[in-house]
Design a protein around this motif. Structure first.
Motif, mmCIF file in Angstrom:
data_model
loop_
_atom_site.group_PDB
_atom_site.id
_atom_site.type_symbol
_atom_site.label_atom_id
_atom_site.label_comp_id
_atom_site.label_asym_id
_atom_site.label_seq_id
_atom_site.Cartn_x
_atom_site.Cartn_y
_atom_site.Cartn_z
ATOM 1 N N ARG A 595 0.845 -1.205 0.000
ATOM 2 C CA ARG A 595 0.000 0.000 0.000
ATOM 3 C C ARG A 595 0.878 1.253 0.000
ATOM 4 N N LYS A 598 2.332 1.893 -3.401
ATOM 5 C CA LYS A 598 1.322 2.418 -4.329
ATOM 6 C C LYS A 598 1.003 3.877 -4.004
ATOM 7 N N ASP A 602 1.334 6.909 -6.528
ATOM 8 C CA ASP A 602 0.175 7.720 -6.902
ATOM 9 C C ASP A 602 0.317 9.162 -6.439
ATOM 10 N N GLN A 611 -6.181 15.647 -7.106
ATOM 11 C CA GLN A 611 -6.692 14.800 -6.029
ATOM 12 C C GLN A 611 -6.464 15.444 -4.659
ATOM 13 N N HIS A 637 -7.870 12.875 -1.699
ATOM 14 C CA HIS A 637 -8.969 12.007 -2.101
ATOM 15 C C HIS A 637 -8.422 11.017 -3.134
ATOM 16 N N HIS A 638 -7.994 9.849 -2.665
ATOM 17 C CA HIS A 638 -7.381 8.845 -3.536
ATOM 18 C C HIS A 638 -8.468 8.137 -4.341
ATOM 19 N N PRO A 639 -8.279 7.931 -5.652
ATOM 20 C CA PRO A 639 -9.330 7.324 -6.481
ATOM 21 C C PRO A 639 -9.662 5.886 -6.093
ATOM 22 N N GLU A 640 -8.717 5.175 -5.452
ATOM 23 C CA GLU A 640 -8.962 3.778 -5.077
ATOM 24 C C GLU A 640 -9.212 3.625 -3.581
ATOM 25 N N TYR A 641 -8.386 4.306 -2.751
ATOM 26 C CA TYR A 641 -8.496 4.128 -1.311
ATOM 27 C C TYR A 641 -9.445 5.131 -0.666
ATOM 28 N N GLY A 642 -9.923 6.096 -1.416
ATOM 29 C CA GLY A 642 -10.774 7.122 -0.836
ATOM 30 C C GLY A 642 -9.945 8.127 -0.055
#
Length: 852
Positions: A595, A598, A602, A611, A637-642
């Motif tokens: 995590r 990533k 990101d 973001q 505001h991460h597109p996958e983790y919120g």
């Protein structure tokens, strides 16, 4: 009559024999020295043909040749052997010339000279030159012969023309170097020279010799000319050549320098190939065996080469060691006996058997080379390393008659190689295996474990609080701590285990042959315990601790790189849990690490993809309960983790350096926003912006004061929030930046006060405007509690120093009341408002303004 007596006396004084013959060849006069040479009586010789009394193996040919010359009335000259009872076998040279009166042939005048000594000397010289020629051709190094006559003449002309400093003259006239180089002629080249330059024949190399020179060669030739000019005895330099096939070769060139025109006629040059060793060794003793066609050239070559020569006659037992051979061992020429026994007694006892076997193998079979490096005792009793090369000289039947060769001192080379190996494999400070050597051993153990099924463990150790020791007490004390820490770890483990220094304050331990995993835990616990004990360093008592991560093979992985990664992750988990402990690797750590990787990846595009967003949390004036301050807080505001907490991604941004770009963006957003709120709400509205220590230490710090000025804002529009850790590790650059904020009117607030190591001296030194009491004190505050007492003390202390106070994390009415009663200036927390988007806070501020 007087003239005849004088002439007779002169003849009698001649060292050779003198005689006359008539036209028939019969002797009419013989000098006394002639009688002595052949042991003759006068009455037996006069009247006889002079060849009649020559008793020699060549008598027949002498008589036959003499009769031919007599018949033709020609000059006669011939050498012959003669054996006499008095002198034994001797060699003579006879020479006879015809005598005429007018045109009448009268006979001969002849002389006989004993040339035995000259004949034997020439024969000895021939044998010596043949022996040296053999050694020359089979020398380990390349040798060629250069004619410097033209160069010497040119340099002599320059000296006579008034040139004093050749180096300066050549630098001003670089074309002269090429001109002088063209005046050198290379003559004979030995076999090794042909091999080195990849030439099939000597003519092939000599005809293309110009193609072997490089730019390096030209620079070395310049230094060579200067050495000749300065009268130096020899010249030695590292130089690059190009073989005939184009391959670049690095060599050591060594040569004696000419002193006169006669010396310059033939100068032996040795060229030793060091291509493979050039990157590893700064100085390598020049290994050459300068051999020439005569003893004079050979002696000159040896003088400039630094090579010791030796020659063992296997038939007679005679031994020769050159003066340089003895000098290498520290002996004067007369001190080292010319015997094989002297040599064998000097060879190191651990090497002597191998050397004997190598010599015997080469004598037995010429295809087996004799080329060895071994230790030999010097006169001082110390052992030095030498490289010895030999070549057997054989008869036609292949039997070795003698073996001769060279010896050079390679002690410095061996020491250099050992030093290079030591530096490449061991840590200079702790003397522990470094990362490279430890990795090699660990790889071998993991591979062995795959075959045997044995388990091993990797412990990754990081010293907690080491940086504070280094910063406060200095690197010297820090180094002492690392050395003692290494010793303590070594005392805990077994001899079969390995401790290495990974770098900085990190150590690595390999535990092998593990039968029970609990033994690994016992070792880790022992290391934690021993490192937590006080260190007495330079009259200072220092306390540290250790965080240890553990990975096991084969349970966790059988791949070395993964085991290191897993141990590192486990070590960070130990730090997260509070340090001073160990942690075994688990699968969840890997998920967390995945995590993190990533998020780092990101985060690099988060700004560009919009973001990131700035939220604002109001700061309340506790007396008036008005809002004219707020803190700018970043959100992702991460597109996958919120929603990703700043607690998680800010350390990653600092670790990767992305915090610099993100911090600048947050600052600019805050500037734009405070400008708007000052226009809409309150002309004195102020925003707090956090600035990371990484931003303070960036190579070119940004000028926030200038940015505010360009936006039309005064300095008091912004407060810079910094951490206590920055003050501890601050350098002059940090101090200068904080001072520049004050000059521009920008206030500085100390965030999370009370959790670090700040002191009153730091507050005064950095002229702090505001303290923010950490929420850990506020969250559990009740009337009369320790937290309440500490908060009151902080507020009183700050006000005494003229510093405002903000209390963070206010969540209840009681906390607010207690802080108001303690005189706290400002409050911030969920009791008043959570961080919100700019438009939401704008609406709230406008509403409150209208209500007022």
């Amino acid at each position: 009559m007087k003239d005849k007596q004088v002439f007779t006396r002169l003849v009698e004084c001649s060292p050779g024999g003198i005689f006359y013959t008539d036209s028939d060849g019969a002797c009419t006069f013989i000098s006394s020295s002639m009688y002595d040479m052949f042991g003759l009586e006068p009455e037996n010789c006069l009247g006889e043909n002079w060849t009649e009394y020559i008793n020699s193996s060549s008598g027949g040919s002498v008589q036959s040749n003499w009769l031919k010359a007599l018949n033709a009335q020609e000059t006669f000259e011939q050498e012959f052997f003669h054996v006499s009872p008095q002198l034994g076998k001797r060699t003579f040279r006879a020479k006879l010339k015809p005598i005429y009166e007018g045109s009448d042939f009268m006979g001969y005048v002849g002389s006989v000279v004993d040339v035995t000594d000259r004949y034997e000397a020439e024969h000895h010289l021939f044998e010596t030159e043949a022996r040296f020629k053999k050694l020359f051709d089979f020398a380990e190094v390349a040798i060629w012969d250069e004619n410097f006559t033209g160069v010497y003449s040119e340099l002599d002309l320059l000296r006579k023309s008034g040139v004093h400093n050749l180096a300066e003259y050549l630098d001003k006239s670089p074309e002269l170097i090429l001109s002088l180089a063209q005046k050198i002629h290379v003559n004979h080249v030995n076999i090794r020279g042909l091999e080195l330059f990849n030439a099939e024949t000597e003519d092939d190399l000599l005809s293309r010799i110009d193609t072997t020179f490089t730019e390096s060669s030209a620079k070395v030739f310049r230094d060579e000319l200067i050495a000749i000019w300065n009268g130096e005895e020899s010249f030695r330099a590292e130089v690059d050549f190009r073989a005939l096939d184009g391959e670049l070769i690095t060599t050591i060139l060594s040569m004696p320098l000419p002193k006169s025109i006669s010396d310059a006629l033939s100068v032996p040059v040795s060229i030793f190939d060091i291509t493979e060793r050039a990157q590893l060794i700064n100085e390598l003793t020049n290994t050459v065996a300068l051999l020439q066609e005569s003893e004079e050239r050979f002696s000159l070559a040896v003088k400039g080469s630094g090579v010791g020569l030796w020659d063992w006659n296997l038939l007679t037992g005679d031994v020769y060691y050159s003066d340089k051979f003895k000098e290498i061992l520290g002996y004067q020429p007369e001190e080292f006996p010319n015997t094989q026994e002297a040599f064998w007694s000097a060879v190191h006892e651990a090497d002597v058997d191998a050397v004997r076997q190598a010599v015997a193998a080469h004598i037995e079979d010429c295809s087996v080379p004799y080329d060895m490096e071994y230790r030999i005792k010097s006169r001082r009793g110390e052992y030095c390393w030498v490289k010895v090369i030999g070549q057997a000289v054989r008869s036609q039947d292949g039997k070795a008659r003698r073996i001769a060769g060279s010896m050079i001192d390679i002690t410095d080379q061996k020491l250099a190689e050992h030093l290079i190996w030591q530096q490449a494999n061991y840590d200079n400070l702790t003397a522990l295996p470094n990362r490279a050597m430890f990795l090699d051993r660990f790889e071998q153990e993991v591979v062995r474990g795959k075959r045997s099924g044995d388990a091993c463990a990797l412990l990754f150790i990081d010293l907690d609080h080491f940086k504070e020791v280094n910063d406060t007490l200095g690197h010297n004390v820090g180094d002492q701590l690392l050395v003692e820490a290494a010793m303590r770890i070594l005392m805990v483990i077994r001899e079969s285990d390995t401790v290495g220094r990974f770098g900085g304050d990190e150590f690595i331990v390999m535990l092998t042959n593990i039968a029970d995993p609990s033994s690994v835990e016992r070792v880790a616990t022992a290391i934690v315990d021993t490192l937590s004990k006080p260190f007495n360093l330079n009259d200072e008592v220092v306390f540290i601790s250790a965080s240890i991560g553990i990975a096991m093979s084969p349970n966790d992985s059988v791949h070395v790189d993964e085991l290191f990664k897993f141990a590192d992750q486990a070590m960070y988990e130990a730090k997260t849990q509070g340090r001073n402990r160990h942690s075994f690797f688990t699968a969840s750590m890997q998920e967390s690490a995945t995590r993190q990787r990533k998020l780092i990846k990101d985060l690099r595009g988060a700004l560009e993809q919009e973001q990131l967003e700035v939220y604002y949390q109001p700061i309340i004036d506790l007396k008036s309960e008005e809002i004219y301050k707020a803190e700018a807080l970043i959100r992702w505001h991460h597109p996958e983790y919120g929603f990703v907490s700043p607690v998680e991604f800010i350390p990653l941004a600092e670790e990767t350096g992305l915090i610099i770009e993100i911090g600048e963006w947050v600052f600019q957003q805050a500037v734009n926003q405070v400008k708007e709120w000052r226009r809409l709400i309150n002309p004195d509205f102020q925003l707090s912006v956090n600035k990371s220590p990484v931003q303070f230490h960036q190579e070119t710090p940004s000028n926030w004061a200038e940015s505010l000025s360009r936006s039309g804002l005064s300095g008091n529009a912004i407060t810079i929030e910094i951490t206590e850790g920055l003050l501890l590790e601050s350098d002059q650059s940090v101090k200068d930046q904080i001072e520049s904020f004050h000059v521009a009117g920008i206030q500085v607030a100390l965030d999370d006060f009370g959790t670090g190591y700040s002191s009153l001296s730091y507050l005064k030194k950095f002229d702090i405007d505001c303290l923010k009491i950490d929420q850990a004190f506020v969250r559990n505050m009740e009337e009369g509690s320790e937290e309440h007492i500490l908060c009151e003390a902080i507020i009183v202390m700050a006000h005494k120093l003229g510093i405002k106070v903000v209390a963070e994390g206010i969540e209840t009415e009681q906390q607010k009341v207690l802080l108001v009663s303690a005189g706290c200036d400002y409050g911030q927390g969920y009791y008043f408002a959570k961080p919100v988007e700019a438009k939401m806070l704008t609406a709230q501020l406008i509403k409150e303004k209208r209500c007022a």
